[in-house]
Design a protein around this motif. Structure first.
Motif, PDB file in Angstrom:
ATOM      1  N   GLU A  78     -12.063  -5.653 102.056  1.00  6.15           N
ATOM      2  CA  GLU A  78     -11.334  -4.263 101.457  1.00  6.15           C
ATOM      3  C   GLU A  78      -9.853  -3.908 102.066  1.00  6.15           C
ATOM      4  OE1 GLU A  78     -12.370  -2.573  99.169  1.00  6.15           O
ATOM      5  OE2 GLU A  78     -14.016  -4.378  99.042  1.00  6.15           O
ATOM      6  N   ALA A  79      -9.887  -4.409 103.658  1.00  9.49           N
ATOM      7  CA  ALA A  79      -8.033  -4.416 104.225  1.00  9.49           C
ATOM      8  C   ALA A  79      -7.546  -5.453 102.881  1.00  9.49           C
ATOM      9  CB  ALA A  79      -8.576  -4.964 105.333  1.00  9.49           C
ATOM     10  N   ALA A  80      -7.406  -6.051 102.343  1.00 12.24           N
ATOM     11  CA  ALA A  80      -6.831  -7.112 101.663  1.00 12.24           C
ATOM     12  C   ALA A  80      -6.536  -6.476 100.389  1.00 12.24           C
ATOM     13  CB  ALA A  80      -7.192  -8.684 102.266  1.00 12.24           C
ATOM     14  N   ARG A  81      -7.574  -6.333 100.348  1.00 12.44           N
ATOM     15  CA  ARG A  81      -7.626  -6.180  98.520  1.00 12.44           C
ATOM     16  C   ARG A  81      -6.426  -5.242  98.424  1.00 12.44           C
ATOM     17  NH1 ARG A  81     -11.677  -6.296  95.018  1.00 12.44           N
ATOM     18  NH2 ARG A  81     -12.934  -6.174  97.388  1.00 12.44           N
ATOM     19  N   SER A  82      -5.552  -5.432  96.921  1.00  9.87           N
ATOM     20  CA  SER A  82      -4.346  -4.460  96.749  1.00  9.87           C
ATOM     21  C   SER A  82      -4.427  -3.720  95.460  1.00  9.87           C
ATOM     22  CB  SER A  82      -2.594  -5.671  96.140  1.00  9.87           C
ATOM     23  OG  SER A  82      -1.477  -5.388  96.219  1.00  9.87           O
ATOM     24  N   THR A  83      -3.834  -2.565  95.081  1.00  9.74           N
ATOM     25  CA  THR A  83      -3.510  -2.040  93.777  1.00  9.74           C
ATOM     26  C   THR A  83      -2.388  -1.245  94.159  1.00  9.74           C
ATOM     27  OG1 THR A  83      -3.878   0.378  96.355  1.00  9.74           O
ATOM     28  CG2 THR A  83      -5.643  -0.858  95.656  1.00  9.74           C
ATOM     29  N   ASP A  84      -2.535  -0.225  92.547  1.00  9.41           N
ATOM     30  CA  ASP A  84      -1.008  -0.289  92.198  1.00  9.41           C
ATOM     31  C   ASP A  84      -0.953   1.045  93.309  1.00  9.41           C
ATOM     32  OD1 ASP A  84      -1.456  -1.313  89.820  1.00  9.41           O
ATOM     33  OD2 ASP A  84      -2.619   0.601  88.755  1.00  9.41           O
ATOM     34  N   LEU A  85      -1.057   1.935  93.642  1.00  9.43           N
ATOM     35  CA  LEU A  85      -0.243   2.456  95.011  1.00  9.43           C
ATOM     36  C   LEU A  85       0.408   1.893  96.515  1.00  9.43           C
ATOM     37  CD1 LEU A  85       0.995   5.508  96.231  1.00  9.43           C
ATOM     38  CD2 LEU A  85      -1.608   6.029  96.561  1.00  9.43           C
ATOM     39  N   ARG A 121      -0.552  -5.092  98.245  1.00  9.50           N
ATOM     40  CA  ARG A 121      -0.520  -6.300  99.589  1.00  9.50           C
ATOM     41  C   ARG A 121       0.089  -7.565  99.131  1.00  9.50           C
ATOM     42  NH1 ARG A 121      -1.983  -2.182 102.984  1.00  9.50           N
ATOM     43  NH2 ARG A 121      -3.466  -0.606 101.739  1.00  9.50           N
ATOM     44  N   GLY A 122       0.758  -8.409  99.631  1.00 10.50           N
ATOM     45  CA  GLY A 122       0.312  -9.045  99.379  1.00 10.50           C
ATOM     46  C   GLY A 122       0.195 -10.455 100.224  1.00 10.50           C
ATOM     47  N   GLU A 123       0.060 -11.736 100.430  1.00  9.70           N
ATOM     48  CA  GLU A 123      -1.016 -12.429 100.520  1.00  9.70           C
ATOM     49  C   GLU A 123      -0.806 -12.994 102.344  1.00  9.70           C
ATOM     50  OE1 GLU A 123      -0.266 -16.552  99.983  1.00  9.70           O
ATOM     51  OE2 GLU A 123      -0.250 -16.313  97.749  1.00  9.70           O
ATOM     52  N   ARG A 162       2.796  -5.050 109.922  1.00  5.51           N
ATOM     53  CA  ARG A 162       3.894  -4.202 109.114  1.00  5.51           C
ATOM     54  C   ARG A 162       3.313  -3.863 107.426  1.00  5.51           C
ATOM     55  NH1 ARG A 162       8.700  -7.228 112.166  1.00  5.51           N
ATOM     56  NH2 ARG A 162       9.096  -6.324 113.791  1.00  5.51           N
ATOM     57  N   GLU A 163       2.556  -5.750 107.087  1.00  9.81           N
ATOM     58  CA  GLU A 163       2.663  -4.980 105.668  1.00  9.81           C
ATOM     59  C   GLU A 163       0.959  -4.633 104.555  1.00  9.81           C
ATOM     60  OE1 GLU A 163       4.335  -9.064 103.738  1.00  9.81           O
ATOM     61  OE2 GLU A 163       5.903  -8.888 105.604  1.00  9.81           O
ATOM     62  N   GLY A 164      -0.106  -4.823 106.164  1.00  9.84           N
ATOM     63  CA  GLY A 164      -0.909  -4.466 105.556  1.00  9.84           C
ATOM     64  C   GLY A 164      -1.530  -3.462 106.228  1.00  9.84           C
ATOM     65  N   TRP A 165      -0.759  -2.645 106.380  1.00 16.10           N
ATOM     66  CA  TRP A 165      -1.160  -1.471 107.705  1.00 16.10           C
ATOM     67  C   TRP A 165      -1.991   0.375 106.310  1.00 16.10           C
ATOM     68  CZ3 TRP A 165      -2.040   0.164 111.737  1.00 16.10           C
ATOM     69  CH2 TRP A 165      -1.816   0.818 112.443  1.00 16.10           C
ATOM     70  N   HIS A 166      -2.916   0.335 106.733  1.00 20.96           N
ATOM     71  CA  HIS A 166      -4.123   1.026 106.248  1.00 20.96           C
ATOM     72  C   HIS A 166      -4.375   2.921 107.128  1.00 20.96           C
ATOM     73  CE1 HIS A 166      -5.597  -2.929 105.452  1.00 20.96           C
ATOM     74  NE2 HIS A 166      -5.249  -2.440 104.535  1.00 20.96           N
ATOM     75  N   LEU A 167      -3.395   2.852 107.992  1.00 18.85           N
ATOM     76  CA  LEU A 167      -3.459   4.371 108.846  1.00 18.85           C
ATOM     77  C   LEU A 167      -3.147   5.145 109.089  1.00 18.85           C
ATOM     78  CD1 LEU A 167      -6.171   5.951 110.089  1.00 18.85           C
ATOM     79  CD2 LEU A 167      -5.591   4.689 112.334  1.00 18.85           C
ATOM     80  N   TYR A 168      -2.387   5.694 107.531  1.00 18.01           N
ATOM     81  CA  TYR A 168      -1.421   6.740 107.116  1.00 18.01           C
ATOM     82  C   TYR A 168      -1.243   7.730 108.053  1.00 18.01           C
ATOM     83  CZ  TYR A 168       1.149   2.990 104.518  1.00 18.01           C
ATOM     84  OH  TYR A 168       1.861   1.372 104.151  1.00 18.01           O
ATOM     85  N   THR A 169      -0.328   8.538 108.053  1.00 20.77           N
ATOM     86  CA  THR A 169      -0.567  10.487 108.546  1.00 20.77           C
ATOM     87  C   THR A 169      -0.263  10.494 106.487  1.00 20.77           C
ATOM     88  OG1 THR A 169       1.154  10.944 108.235  1.00 20.77           O
ATOM     89  CG2 THR A 169       0.050  10.264 110.640  1.00 20.77           C
TER      90      THR A 169
END
Length: 421
Positions: free
Chosen positions: A56-63, A66-68, A298-305
């Protein structure tokens, strides 16, 4: 996929980053991480954390495209993210990923973990260690094993007695380990105070980046010979040396990181501590796996404020609006070109109808080519020059007129051609 034998990239570790890789030998490493994160969030030490499934962490969405580089690989077990603040509200973001063993033979070696952290400015040695954000800072949990042999952080590791094993260990430490390694020679057998790890005197951020080796009094010559043979540096009797990596970091000098005397009496070895701090600050070459870990952070970060999510959403709206405008402009250009082509084709058909000559598919070619009506020296049209009995056409004087519908059609089609053709 994680591999212990990393190739080296051309990049160096940024001053804002903190990286580590080790092994957890306990039964449930993810449970240990989860409990520690929950406790630190409840105590206000960290702002927040996430516990993610790697797929799930590697899954890419429109918003969130995420790349490889955001994919931790098929062996990943779990991915954790944490965010906290250090001096003067500097935000630190960190990811810890756990991995299954790469083979059945490695199943007894524990669970591999990779930790990457990055701050908003250059890392300070007195900041808390990212390792103890995820792992409990206690000897009761065996998370602090290096990927090399049986080495551990937070405790002295005695060098092997066998010369071959010693040299192999030194090679693996230089080529495979992500930690800084220091060898201390015991001039005499130390007491209980002298057996305490010297890494306890290091600044917090370095305590879990340094592996301490001890050479017994009898190993003075053997250790010195092996280190010189494998790494090109020596160790003084009763002294210490911070070992270079392979490849060496820019700025590493053997004399600068060799300490002549280290007293193992429980007091702080200030000269050795200064040498370790200076060596750890050198721009260290990144292995290929370390570079991937930093890119994944850097490119696969999820924990945004909430504020970061709003800024990101606005940026994505701008990105998609720009892309849509570009596509619309391209469609307009193609439509105009198609209309011009149809108009030119109508002119050609009209000209052919006026002369009574049907337009064949091969007739849409440049004047002067075979099959074009009225082309000098080419068969195909009665009365054309070159046929028996045909009158010779005198060359036309004056400037050549370029108003042929065929020319207009050719120019129109040329707009569709690639610039490289």
């Amino acid at each position: 996929m994680v591999n212990n034998s990393d190739s080296t990239s051309s990049s160096t570790l940024p001053g804002t980053a903190w990286l580590a890789r080790g092994r957890h030998l306990g039964p449930e490493p993810e449970r240990d991480v989860r409990r520690n994160l929950i406790a630190l969030k409840a105590a206000g030490v960290i702002d927040d954390f996430l516990d993610l499934d790697p797929v799930e962490a590697a899954r890419s969405t429109d918003l969130y495209p995420r790349g490889e580089s955001a994919d931790p690989g098929p062996l990943a077990r779990r991915l954790f993210e944490a965010r906290w603040r250090v001096a003067d509200e500097v935000t630190v973001r960190a990811q810890l990923t756990t991995y299954d063993p790469a083979s059945r033979r490695a199943e007894g070696e524990g669970v591999l973990w990779v930790l990457a952290a990055e701050a908003e400015r250059s890392w300070a040695a007195d900041w808390p260690s990212p390792a103890t954000v995820f792992w409990p800072d206690t000897d009761q949990v065996a998370w602090d094993h290096d990927t090399v042999a049986e080495l551990r952080l937070r405790t002295p590791n005695h060098l092997p007695q066998d010369d071959g094993e010693l040299r192999r260990l030194l090679r693996e430490c230089a080529r495979q380990s992500w930690f800084v390694h220091v060898v201390v020679h015991e001039a005499m057998t130390p007491d209980a105070l002298g057996r305490r790890p010297l890494t306890a005197f290091l600044p917090p951020s370095l305590r879990h980046r340094v592996v301490e080796h001890r050479a017994t009094p009898e190993q003075a010559l053997i250790a010195d010979f092996a280190i010189k043979r494998e790494l090109g540096v020596g160790i003084p009797r009763g002294g210490a040396v911070v070992l270079p990596g392979d490849p060496r970091a820019d700025g590493y000098e053997a004399e600068r990181f060799t300490v002549r005397n280290v007293f193992l009496d429980g007091t702080e070895p200030s000269e050795l501590i200064a040498a370790i701090v200076a060596c750890a600050a050198l721009p260290r070459p990144l292995s290929a796996e370390a570079e991937r870990a930093l890119a994944r952070l850097r490119e696969g970060w999820h924990l945004y404020t909430q504020e970061e999510e709003l800024v990101h959403a606005r940026a994505m709206v701008t990105h998609y609006a720009t892309a849509l405008a570009s596509m619309t402009a391209s469609c307009d250009l193609y439509r105009e070109a198609a209309e011009s082509a149809l108009a030119a084709l109508a002119d050609v058909n009209g000209s052919a109808a006026g002369t009574g000559v049907p337009v064949r598919p091969g007739a849409l070619s440049e004047p002067g080519e075979a099959g074009v009506p009225g082309t000098p020296g080419r068969p195909g049209v009665p009365g054309a020059s070159g046929l028996p009995g045909a009158p010779t056409t005198a060359p036309t004087t004056g400037p050549k007129q370029d108003s042929s519908p065929l020319k207009a059609l050719s120019r129109t089609f040329a707009r569709f051609r690639s610039p490289n053709e």
